[in-house]
Motif scaffolding. Structure first.
Motif, PDB file in Angstrom:
ATOM      1  N   GLU A  85       0.699  -4.677  -9.894  1.00  0.00           N
ATOM      2  CA  GLU A  85       1.776  -4.347  -8.961  1.00  0.00           C
ATOM      3  C   GLU A  85       1.294  -4.179  -7.521  1.00  0.00           C
ATOM      4  O   GLU A  85       1.400  -3.105  -6.955  1.00  0.00           O
ATOM      5  N   LYS A  86       0.782  -5.195  -6.958  1.00  0.00           N
ATOM      6  CA  LYS A  86       0.376  -5.232  -5.536  1.00  0.00           C
ATOM      7  C   LYS A  86      -0.766  -4.278  -5.196  1.00  0.00           C
ATOM      8  O   LYS A  86      -0.968  -3.923  -4.035  1.00  0.00           O
ATOM      9  N   THR A  87      -1.459  -3.810  -6.212  1.00  0.00           N
ATOM     10  CA  THR A  87      -2.633  -2.985  -5.947  1.00  0.00           C
ATOM     11  C   THR A  87      -3.854  -3.628  -6.594  1.00  0.00           C
ATOM     12  O   THR A  87      -3.801  -4.048  -7.750  1.00  0.00           O
TER      13      THR A  87
ATOM     14  N   VAL B 171      -1.148  -8.428  -2.084  1.00  0.00           N
ATOM     15  CA  VAL B 171      -1.641  -7.078  -2.370  1.00  0.00           C
ATOM     16  C   VAL B 171      -1.844  -6.299  -1.066  1.00  0.00           C
ATOM     17  O   VAL B 171      -2.373  -6.834  -0.095  1.00  0.00           O
ATOM     18  N   THR B 172      -1.394  -5.047  -1.065  1.00  0.00           N
ATOM     19  CA  THR B 172      -1.496  -4.243   0.150  1.00  0.00           C
ATOM     20  C   THR B 172      -2.446  -3.054  -0.011  1.00  0.00           C
ATOM     21  O   THR B 172      -2.904  -2.492   0.967  1.00  0.00           O
ATOM     22  N   HIS B 173      -2.687  -2.664  -1.253  1.00  0.00           N
ATOM     23  CA  HIS B 173      -3.488  -1.464  -1.487  1.00  0.00           C
ATOM     24  C   HIS B 173      -4.628  -1.755  -2.455  1.00  0.00           C
ATOM     25  O   HIS B 173      -4.571  -2.715  -3.216  1.00  0.00           O
TER      26      HIS B 173
ATOM     27  N   ASP C  84      -5.302   3.374  -1.745  1.00  0.00           N
ATOM     28  CA  ASP C  84      -5.497   3.364  -0.299  1.00  0.00           C
ATOM     29  C   ASP C  84      -5.022   2.017   0.220  1.00  0.00           C
ATOM     30  O   ASP C  84      -5.200   1.006  -0.442  1.00  0.00           O
ATOM     31  N   ALA C  85      -4.452   2.044   1.407  1.00  0.00           N
ATOM     32  CA  ALA C  85      -3.981   0.786   1.982  1.00  0.00           C
ATOM     33  C   ALA C  85      -5.165  -0.001   2.525  1.00  0.00           C
ATOM     34  O   ALA C  85      -6.173   0.569   2.938  1.00  0.00           O
ATOM     35  N   PHE C  86      -5.036  -1.305   2.495  1.00  0.00           N
ATOM     36  CA  PHE C  86      -6.035  -2.158   3.131  1.00  0.00           C
ATOM     37  C   PHE C  86      -5.974  -1.996   4.653  1.00  0.00           C
ATOM     38  O   PHE C  86      -6.874  -2.362   5.368  1.00  0.00           O
ATOM     39  N   PHE C  87      -4.832  -1.475   5.116  1.00  0.00           N
ATOM     40  CA  PHE C  87      -4.603  -1.432   6.553  1.00  0.00           C
ATOM     41  C   PHE C  87      -5.158  -0.162   7.155  1.00  0.00           C
ATOM     42  O   PHE C  87      -5.059   0.898   6.579  1.00  0.00           O
ATOM     43  N   GLU C  88      -5.716  -0.305   8.330  1.00  0.00           N
ATOM     44  CA  GLU C  88      -6.172   0.874   9.039  1.00  0.00           C
ATOM     45  C   GLU C  88      -5.691   0.773  10.468  1.00  0.00           C
ATOM     46  O   GLU C  88      -5.737  -0.300  11.059  1.00  0.00           O
TER      47      GLU C  88
END
Ligand code: ADP
Ligand code: MG
Length: 729
Positions: A160-162, A84-86, A103-107
Motif C-alpha cells: 500500500e504505497k509504503t 510509493v511515498t513512504h 517515514d515519508a521519502f520527502f524532506e
C-alpha cells in the motif's frame, strides 16, 4: 425487540462473493513485482554494488557504505515507480506482531520545497521509538531507544504505497528485541556446523541453508457474526458456546468443495501474495467447518519466516475486504480442531542437495542417516526447549486436544527408517567391522531411496515427524512467529552436528575408517535417543502413559513449559551457539509470561462482562417468561392438572436459578482472584498466579453458560451459536 445475533445472521444471508480480478494474465506476469529482490537489484544497481550485496548475503558479511547508498538510491527509484511515498523499517517485535513506522521519502528543504530523500544510512539503520514494545527489562526507560538494522537477505517489498524494509531490532546495548536476530544467528550456526559434517561426505559443500515450508491453518468467520461476539473481537477465541449438534464428526469438510465467498477471498489472498513473491501453492479446507489451510513452496528459512508474518497481515486485510475475519488463534472453538502451523524443515547445500532426502548411492544415504539421526538426537536432548518455543496461552488449549499433537515431544521416522536404525543398532559392532558386515550394511543403506518412496504411512499424530525428505514440526501454533521454534531447532541441530563431527574425528584419530566411525557414532546416538522415537498413535491415552514410563515430559500449561527457556542446559546451548545470551533468554521468558498473563487477564474480564451483562439478563428474561407462564397455568388449570402442565417450566426455572447463582458466585471469585494476583509485582509469580488461581474459572464459568444456552429460548440468546459461527458463510 432486536437481537443482534438474529440481525447478524440476516446480514450474512445478503452477502455475495466479491468479484476478484487477476493482476495479470499469467502468474509469472506479476509474481514478485512488488519486491526488490536480487533480480530487480541486478537491474537497478551498478554491477559492483550488486556483487557486494550478493556476496554479503552469501557469506553473512557486511555491506559497505557505498554499496548501501547505491542500494538505497536504487530502491527509492524503483519504489517511486509504483507511486510509493513512504518507507518503513519492518521488524518482528516479541509481542508476535510485525511493526512499522512510516517515514515519508520527502524532506523539506530550506527554501520550503520538498526534496525526495532516502539515504544509505536510512536504509541500513533506524532508531524507531520502541518504548512500547516488550523488552523483558532489557531496555531501561532512560535508554528507551531500539535500533532497527537492514536484513539484506530478505527483499524489501511494497505494501500500500509504503516500501517495507525487513530489519532486525536490537536494544541500545545490542541485545535482541525481536525474533529475527536470534533466527539469523541460529542459521549461521547451523550453516557452519552442517558444512563441517558435509565435508565428511563431499568437499564441494561450502554452505548449508535451512529450508522452511510452513502450512498455515486458520478459521474464517463472517464479520457480522464476529461483531456479535465480543469474545471473538477482544480475545480472538470464543469463551463460551455449546457444541453444535454437528461439527466435524462427519469429516466431510476436509478437501470438500470450498464455498464461493471463501474461494473469492483465497484468490485475492493469492494474488496479493504472488505480487509479494510469496509462493503460495496449496489451499484447502481443513478438518473443522470454516477452517482452511494454505501453504507455500518452501524457501530459505529466514525468508519463509518473513513471508509467513507478511501472509498473516495480508490475510487479515483481505479477509476484511471480503466481510470475513480471519481467526489465527490456536483454539477459537472449544471441542473442535484447533489451528496449527506445521513447520516443514530441512537443510539444503550449495551443491543443491537436500540433506534429508534419500540419495542415489550408499554414500549419500549415509549422509542422510547422519542428518536424520543427529536431528533426532537434538530433539531428544532439547525436547523441553522445543516445547517452550511453541507454548503460549493460545497453543496450550490446542496441544493434546482434537487432532493436535500432544505436549509430549516425540519423533516419528516411519517403519522403514526404523528398520534401518534398528539394523545399525544391532549390527554395527562396537569394535572393528568385518568386510561382510560392511557389505551388508552398505547394501541396506543403499536401498533407502526405494523404501522411502513408499513411505506413505504418514503418521499425523506426531509432533515431530520425518516425512520422506524433511521433518515436520507440528506443535507450532497458528498465530505464532515460526522464528522461535526454528531458532531452537537450528541451534539444537547445529550443536549436535558439532558434537558429531568431534566424535567422528576422535575415532578417526584412532585410525578407525571414516564410514565405520560414522556408523559407530550413529549407533551410539540411536541408542541414546531411543526413548524419543515413537511410531504409534500420539493422540491416544496409552501414549501418555507410555511416555511417562519412558521419562518423556508432558507439560501442558504455558508458564510451566516456558520455564525450559531458562534451564541451565538451554542457556548453555543457546550461549554456545552464540544465538541468545542468558540475559536475552530471561527477557524472552518474562515477555512470554507477560503475554500469557495479559491474555488470561483479558479473557477473564471479557468472560465476566459477558456473563454478567449479556447472559444473566437474558436468562432472567427467559425465566420471567416461564414464571408468567406458570402463573397463567395455575390460574386456568385445575390443581390436579397443574403439576403436570408446569413441570418442565418449573424445572427449567430451578435450573436457571442454579446455574445463574453459580455463575455469579464464580465471577465474583474470579474477580477477587485477579485482584489478589494483581498485587504481585514479580512477572513470574504473577503468571503462576494467573495460571493456577485465575485460569480455571474460564472453563468452570463457561460450563454453566453453555448449559444455559441449551435451556433458554433460541430467540433470546444474544450471542451467535457454534452452529452459526461454524456453518454460516
Ligand atoms: P501436508 O499437508 O501433507 O503436510 P503440504 O503439501 O500441505 O503437505 O505441505 C508440505 C509443505 O512441506 C510445503 O510447504 C512444502 O513446501 C514443504 N516442503 C517440502 N519439501 C521441503 C523441504 N525440503 N524443506 C522444507 N519444506 C519442505
Ligand atoms: Mg503438514
Amino acid at each position: 425487540m432486536s437481537n443482534i445475533r438474529v440481525e447478524a445472521v440476516k446480514e450474512l444471508f445478503s452477502r455475495k462473493p466479491l468479484a476478484v480480478e487477476a493482476p495479470g494474465e499469467k502468474v509469472s506476469d506479476y509474481y514478485g513485482v512488488h519486491t526488490f529482490g536480487l533480480e530487480t537489484m541486478k537491474k537497478y544497481l551498478p554491477t559492483e554494488a550488486y556483487e557486494n550485496v550478493k556476496k554479503a548475503v552469501d557469506t553473512w558479511g557486511y555491506i559497505d557504505r557505498k554499496s548501501a547508498a547505491s542500494v538505497a538510491a536504487a530502491m527509492k527509484a524503483w519504489a517511486m515507480g509504483f507511486g510509493v511515498t513512504h518507507y518503513t523499517h519492518w521488524f518482528q517485535p516479541l509481542n508476535g506482531s510485525t511493526a512499522e513506522k512510516h517515514d515519508a521519502f520527502f524532506e523539506p528543504t530550506k527554501d520550503g520545497k520538498m526534496f525526495e530523500h532516502f539515504s544509505g544510512k536510512e536504509l541500513t539503520q533506524q532508531e524507531p521509538d520502541a518504548s512500547s514494545f516488550p523488552s523483558g527489562g532489557i531496555r531501561n526507560t532512560f535508554e528507551a531507544r531500539g535500533y532497527s538494522a537492514w536484513d539484506p537477505s530478505s527483499p524489501a517489498f511494497i505494501v500500500e504505497k509504503t516500501l517495507c524494509i525487513p530489519t532486525v531490532f536490537v536494544s541500545y546495548t545490542g541485545e535482541a528485541l525481536d525474533f529475527k536476530t536470534p533466527l539469523l544467528k541460529s542459521l549461521f550456526a547451523l550453516d557452519k556446523a552442517a558444512v563441517d559434517v558435509c565435508q565428511l561426505f563431499d568437499k564441494d559443500v561450502t554452505k548449508v541453508i535451512a529450508t522452511l515450508g510452513w502450512e498455515q491453518e486458520y478459521f474464517l468467520v463472517d464479520e457480522a457474526l464476529y461483531y456479535a461476539r465480543p469474545d471473538l473481537v477482544l480475545t480472538d477465541r470464543t469463551l463460551m458456546g455449546h457444541a453444535s449438534a454437528r461439527d466435524q464428526q462427519l469429516a466431510d469438510n476436509y478437501f470438500g468443495s470450498i464455498p464461493e465467498r471463501v474461494t473469492a477471498f483465497m484468490k485475492e489472498l493469492e494474488f496479493e501474495c504472488y505480487k509479494l513473491g510469496i509462493p503460495l501453492r496449496t489451499r484447502h479446507n481443513e478438518v473443522a467447518p470454516n477452517q482452511f489451510e494454505c501453504a507455500p513452496v518452501f524457501e530459505e528459512a529466514n525468508l519463509a519466516v518473513d513471508h509467513n508474518q507478511l501472509l498473516m497481515d495480508i490475510m487479515k486485510r483481505v479477509a476484511r475486504k471480503h466481510h470475513f475475519r480471519a481467526l489465527l488463534h490456536e483454539k477459537p472453538y472449544k471441542g473442535i480442531n484447533g489451528s496449527g502451523k506445521h513447520n516443514n524443515w530441512s537443510m539444503l547445500t550449495n551443491t543443491g542437495v537436500n540433506l534429508l532426502a534419500p540419495g542415489t548411492n550408499p554414500k549419500s544415504n549415509l549422509q542422510l542417516l547422519t542428518f536424520v539421526v543427529n536431528t533426532v538426537k537434538a530433539v531428544h536432548d532439547y525436547a523441553d526447549l522445543l516445547r517452550a518455543s511453541v507454548m503460549s496461552a493460545g497453543n496450550e488449549h490446542r496441544l493434546g486436544a482434537h487432532e493436535a499433537p500432544p505436549a509430549i515431544i516425540s519423533v516419528f521416522i516411519g517403519e522403514h527408517l526404523t528398520r534401518v536404525l534398528n539394523e545399525i543398532e544391532q549390527k554395527v559392532p562396537s569394535d572393528k567391522m568385518t568386510p561382510d558386515q560392511k557389505t551388508e550394511l552398505k547394501l541396506n543403506i543403499g536401498k533407502i531411496p526405494e523404501i522411502m518412496l513408499d513411505n506413505t504411512d504418514r503418521n499425523r499424530t506426531s509432533p515431530f515427524a520425518f516425512t520422506g525428505n524433511r521433518f515436520e514440526f507440528r506443535a507450532v501454533g497458528s498465530s505464532m512467529n515460526c522464528a522461535a521454534p526454528m531458532t531452537v531447532l537450528n541451534s539444537a541441530v547445529a550443536n549436535q552436528l558439532q558434537e558429531f563431527r568431534k566424535d567422528v574425528d576422535a575415532l578417526m584419530e584412532q585410525n578407525v575408517k571414516k564410514d565405520e566411525a560414522i556408523l559407530r557414532i550413529l549407533r551410539k546416538y540411536i541408542i541414546h535417543s531411543r526413548k524419543v522415537l515413537f511410531e504409534g498413535n500420539g493422540y491416544s491415552e496409552e501414549w501418555i502413559q507410555e511416555a511417562a514410563r519412558r521419562g518423556l515430559t508432558n507439560v501442558m500449561n504455558a508458564p510451566e513449559a516456558l520455564k525450559a527457556y531458562i534451564e541451565p542446559r538451554s542457556v548453555e546451548l543457546l550461549k554456545r551457539m552464540n544465538v541468545l545470551t542468558e540475559r536475552e533468554l530471561n527477557a524472552r521468558f518474562d515477555i512470554q509470561l507477560e503475554l500469557f498473563t495479559k491474555k488470561v487477564q483479558i479473557e477473564a474480564r471479557v468472560l465476566g462482562d459477558l456473563a454478567v451483562n449479556h447472559i444473566i439478563p437474558t436468562v432472567i428474561k427467559y425465566q420471567n417468561r416461564l414464571i408468567e407462564n406458570v402463573k397463567g397455568l395455575k390460574e386456568i388449570l385445575p390443581a390436579s392438572e397443574f403439576a403436570d402442565a408446569a413441570s418442565y417450566q418449573l424445572s427449567a426455572i430451578r435450573k436457571i436459578s442454579k446455574h445463574k447463582a453459580l455463575i455469579l458466585e464464580m465471577v465474583d471469585e474470579m474477580v477477587s482472584a485477579r485482584k489478589e494476583a494483581n498485587t504481585i509485582e514479580d512477572v513470574r509469580e504473577l503468571a503462576d498466579a494467573y495460571n493456577q488461581k485465575v485460569k480455571h474459572y474460564l472453563d468452570e464459568i463457561r460450563y454453566h453458560i453453555d448449559k444455559l444456552e441449551l435451556i433458554v429460548d433460541d430467540d433470546l440468546w444474544p450471542l451467535p451459536k457454534y452452529r452459526e459461527l461454524l456453518f454460516a458463510r
